[in-house]
Design a protein around this motif. Sequence first.
Motif, short mmCIF file in Angstrom:
data_model
loop_
_atom_site.label_atom_id
_atom_site.label_comp_id
_atom_site.label_asym_id
_atom_site.label_seq_id
_atom_site.Cartn_x
_atom_site.Cartn_y
_atom_site.Cartn_z
N ALA A 182 -29.56 2.06 -27.53
CA ALA A 182 -30.31 1.74 -26.31
C ALA A 182 -29.46 0.95 -25.31
O ALA A 182 -29.54 1.18 -24.09
N ASN B 116 -37.49 9.09 -14.61
CA ASN B 116 -37.14 7.96 -15.47
C ASN B 116 -38.13 7.77 -16.61
O ASN B 116 -37.74 7.38 -17.72
N VAL C 209 -35.47 0.50 -24.38
CA VAL C 209 -34.83 1.58 -23.62
C VAL C 209 -35.10 1.39 -22.13
O VAL C 209 -34.19 1.45 -21.31
N PHE D 257 -25.24 3.26 -17.03
CA PHE D 257 -25.62 4.30 -16.08
C PHE D 257 -26.59 3.76 -15.03
O PHE D 257 -27.30 2.79 -15.26
N MET E 2 -32.42 0.50 -19.09
CA MET E 2 -32.27 1.43 -17.98
C MET E 2 -32.27 0.69 -16.64
O MET E 2 -31.77 1.19 -15.64
N LEU F 184 -27.26 2.37 -22.38
CA LEU F 184 -27.87 2.87 -21.14
C LEU F 184 -27.54 1.98 -19.93
O LEU F 184 -27.69 2.42 -18.79
N SER G 134 -36.93 7.97 -20.41
CA SER G 134 -37.16 6.86 -21.34
C SER G 134 -37.82 7.35 -22.62
O SER G 134 -37.47 6.90 -23.72
N PHE H 2 -35.11 9.46 -24.51
CA PHE H 2 -34.12 8.57 -25.13
C PHE H 2 -34.69 7.88 -26.37
O PHE H 2 -34.01 7.74 -27.38
N PHE I 36 -29.83 4.48 -13.22
CA PHE I 36 -31.04 5.31 -13.26
C PHE I 36 -31.92 5.12 -12.03
O PHE I 36 -32.90 5.84 -11.85
#
Length: 324
Positions: A278, A294, A25, A284, A29, A281, A298, A301, A286
């Motif tokens: 996962a 964040n 994840v 996006f 990100m 993501l 995380s 998520f 972040f």
Amino acid sequence: MTVKRDIVADNLKAILIILVVLGHVMGFMRVSKLTYLINCIYSFHMPAFVFINGYLLSSLKFKKMKTIIFQFAILQIIYIVFFYEIGYYHSINMVSLLTPAFHLWYLFAYVAWELIVGLLNQLRRRNGFAFIIGIFLFMFLAFYIRYISTTVNSQFLTYTRIFVFLPFFLLGYYCKDFFKKQFINKYIASIVMAALMCSVIVLTYAMRIKMTEIFWGFPHMHDLNMNFPTFTFLQIYQYFVAFMMVFLLMQVISKKTHKYTQLTNEVTFIYLFHPFFAALLIQFNFNQYALKINLLLSVLFTALIVAILLFGKKSCIKIISSLS
């Protein structure tokens, strides 16, 4: 006949699968400030996973290996198309089809590790000296293979990771009785673990390099543009941290059943299917958020993905049962 479960192994597997999902994840990100935590997770979570699978292996099951290869073949195609559609992969060709998609390398590698154990056991039964030579040969390959300069993708058929992580599988399989013993106080073990993680953070900061790529286990020395002394030091450091963390985890993991212990029955399912969620993501940005936000995201998520998979699997089972 009911097989007595190893609670320590169950607890460790449950914790590790959460770390696997959390690490992925955070990776998807793509937040640079999370790199230090990602490195801490990657420094030991896969070596420990490989170790615990070797630890739990009692005998070679060729039927199970065939099932794993079948799973790999089906999921490989599905994931390659999926990653291409979301923009994570830029093309699909014959090489990519033979290069395990993202996390699927573990399926391919697991079968190879079992076969290697089978080979070593054959040598052990016939000639003890040949068995020792075989162990040393594989240990040498594990350390040396990342020095080889080649035009072949180091992830092709996951050949590099098979050897790099092999020592942990052999350690779990051949030294399981050793790891069942309690050697040091859990409090002391926890302090040493914290110190090791601090060393990962310090080294990442001090050397200004992507330690994650070292811990991945597949980039070769020339892929990372490193000189021989630096790469050798980092390889030794990588194995030292991983072996120490495996030993210390076996010392501190609870020997009692907890609510999270039940996750051990869903480890394979969570591992195989969590990237479907996962990987989304990457769509996006972040980096616009603060580090604390964040970190919280995380964790949320990760919990959400695990919950969705567990609920989804149970719902599918109920639907299938009602139809039968």
